[in-house]
Design an enzyme around this catalytic site. Structure first.
Site, PDB file in Angstrom:
ATOM      1  N   LYS A  60       1.297  -1.142   0.006  1.00 59.78           N
ATOM      2  CA  LYS A  60       0.382  -0.283  -0.212  1.00 59.78           C
ATOM      3  C   LYS A  60       0.883   1.085  -0.255  1.00 59.78           C
ATOM      4  O   LYS A  60       0.586   2.363   1.308  1.00 59.78           O
ATOM      5  CB  LYS A  60      -1.150  -0.145   1.091  1.00 59.78           C
ATOM      6  N   GLY A 188      -7.992 -14.289   3.236  1.00 62.21           N
ATOM      7  CA  GLY A 188      -6.911 -14.102   4.211  1.00 62.21           C
ATOM      8  C   GLY A 188      -6.729 -15.554   5.110  1.00 62.21           C
ATOM      9  O   GLY A 188      -7.495 -16.370   5.004  1.00 62.21           O
TER      10      GLY A 188
HETATM   11  P1  BMP Z   1      -8.355 -11.402   5.555  1.00 64.25           P
HETATM   12  O1  BMP Z   1      -9.478 -12.055   4.445  1.00 64.25           O
HETATM   13  O2  BMP Z   1      -8.003 -11.840   7.018  1.00 64.25           O
HETATM   14  O3  BMP Z   1     -10.209 -10.478   6.268  1.00 64.25           O
HETATM   15  O4  BMP Z   1      -7.135 -10.512   5.593  1.00 64.25           O
HETATM   16  C1  BMP Z   1      -7.906  -9.330   3.943  1.00 64.25           C
HETATM   17  C2  BMP Z   1      -6.156  -8.786   3.562  1.00 64.25           C
HETATM   18  O5  BMP Z   1      -6.868  -8.151   2.795  1.00 64.25           O
HETATM   19  C3  BMP Z   1      -5.449  -8.032   4.255  1.00 64.25           C
HETATM   20  O6  BMP Z   1      -3.675  -8.696   4.572  1.00 64.25           O
HETATM   21  C4  BMP Z   1      -5.704  -6.979   4.216  1.00 64.25           C
HETATM   22  O7  BMP Z   1      -4.687  -6.330   4.823  1.00 64.25           O
HETATM   23  C5  BMP Z   1      -5.636  -6.778   3.051  1.00 64.25           C
HETATM   24  N1  BMP Z   1      -7.229  -6.024   3.050  1.00 64.25           N
HETATM   25  C6  BMP Z   1      -8.247  -5.171   2.773  1.00 64.25           C
HETATM   26  O8  BMP Z   1      -8.490  -6.514   4.460  1.00 64.25           O
HETATM   27  N2  BMP Z   1      -8.692  -4.737   2.834  1.00 64.25           N
HETATM   28  C7  BMP Z   1      -9.054  -3.587   2.043  1.00 64.25           C
HETATM   29  O9  BMP Z   1      -9.636  -3.225   1.818  1.00 64.25           O
HETATM   30  C8  BMP Z   1      -7.646  -4.111   1.297  1.00 64.25           C
HETATM   31  C9  BMP Z   1      -6.478  -4.617   1.459  1.00 64.25           C
HETATM   32  O10 BMP Z   1      -5.131  -4.950   1.309  1.00 64.25           O
END
Ligand code: BMP
Length: 216
Positions: A60, A188
């Site tokens: 980012k 994730g």
């Molecule tokens: P999770 O499925 O555990 O919620 O993880 C989502 C991933 O995507 C994390 O690495 C987070 O930093 C990233 N992310 C997000 O969740 N929302 C956004 O809007 C942008 C992201 O990069």
């Protein structure tokens, strides 16, 4: 089968990360790694995983053009598939990344999946999409847990690929995100905390394939 999954391996223990990656890497489109992993494992983890996977560096990036250039030079040495940048510093910063990316694809965050993003960032997603659509940019990040926003972005995406996080723990559904305009879903915790990550990935791949076949 062409997978639509980007596995967000936000794992900080190197051995656990590599073991998990070995189990799923052949059945996902790409691996996304974020700051926790790189801070824990060192940046060589990017080139190591890039030997056998598309790696998306979720850094980012959000700085002035010169600093963005210096960051990109460091990332380039590790040869990932793509890097993620923020749009809010402005298009001079994005243009600096494009100029310094070499073969690396740029993905820009257009709208985020966390509730707080509705205050500052997400109201601007149409302008961000307009600014990035005509540039040499590969994709846009748009939360998959906000279907209205996803539909609107996908109508205005041009050649951009839409990458959607916000799936699973954050409430979005893989099939619904794909049917409403995501090209790839970012998953994730639901994946890396699953008791059987291979089965989890296979099931989502199949669910998406079936849903797209029914839609035709
Ligand atoms: P999770 O499925 O555990 O919620 O993880 C989502 C991933 O995507 C994390 O690495 C987070 O930093 C990233 N992310 C997000 O969740 N929302 C956004 O809007 C942008 C992201 O990069």
């Amino acid at each position: 089968m062409k997978s639509r999954i980007v596995a967000s391996l936000d794992v900080t223990d190197r051995n656990s990360l590599i073991a998990l990656w070995e189990r799923i890497r052949k059945n996902v489109f790409a691996i996304k790694i974020n700051w926790p992993t790189v801070l824990a494992c060192g940046k060589s983890i990017i080139s190591e995983l890039s030997k056998e996977s598309r790696v998306i560096c979720d850094f980012k990036i959000a700085d002035i053009p010169n600093t963005d250039k210096l960051i990109m030079e460091q990332i380039r040495n590790e040869k990932p598939f793509a890097v993620i940048a923020q749009a809010f510093p402005g298009m001079d910063s994005i243009d600096s990344l494009i100029e310094n990316a070499g073969e690396i694809k740029i993905i820009v965050v257009a709208a985020m999946s966390n509730p707080g993003a509705s205050k500052y960032l997400n109201p601007n997603f149409p302008r961000i999409m307009d600014d990035i659509r005509e540039r040499n940019i590969y994709g846009a990040v748009v939360g998959g847990n906000n279907i209205d926003m996803l539909r609107e972005t996908s109508r205005n995406k041009g050649n951009l690929k839409i990458f959607s996080p916000g799936i699973g723990v954050q409430g979005g559904s893989p099939v619904s995100a794909i049917l409403n305009g995501s090209d790839y879903i970012i998953i994730g915790r639901s994946l890396y905390n699953s008791s059987n990550p291979e089965e989890y990935v296979d099931k989502i791949n199949l669910d998406i394939e079936n849903a797209l076949a029914t839609k035709k």
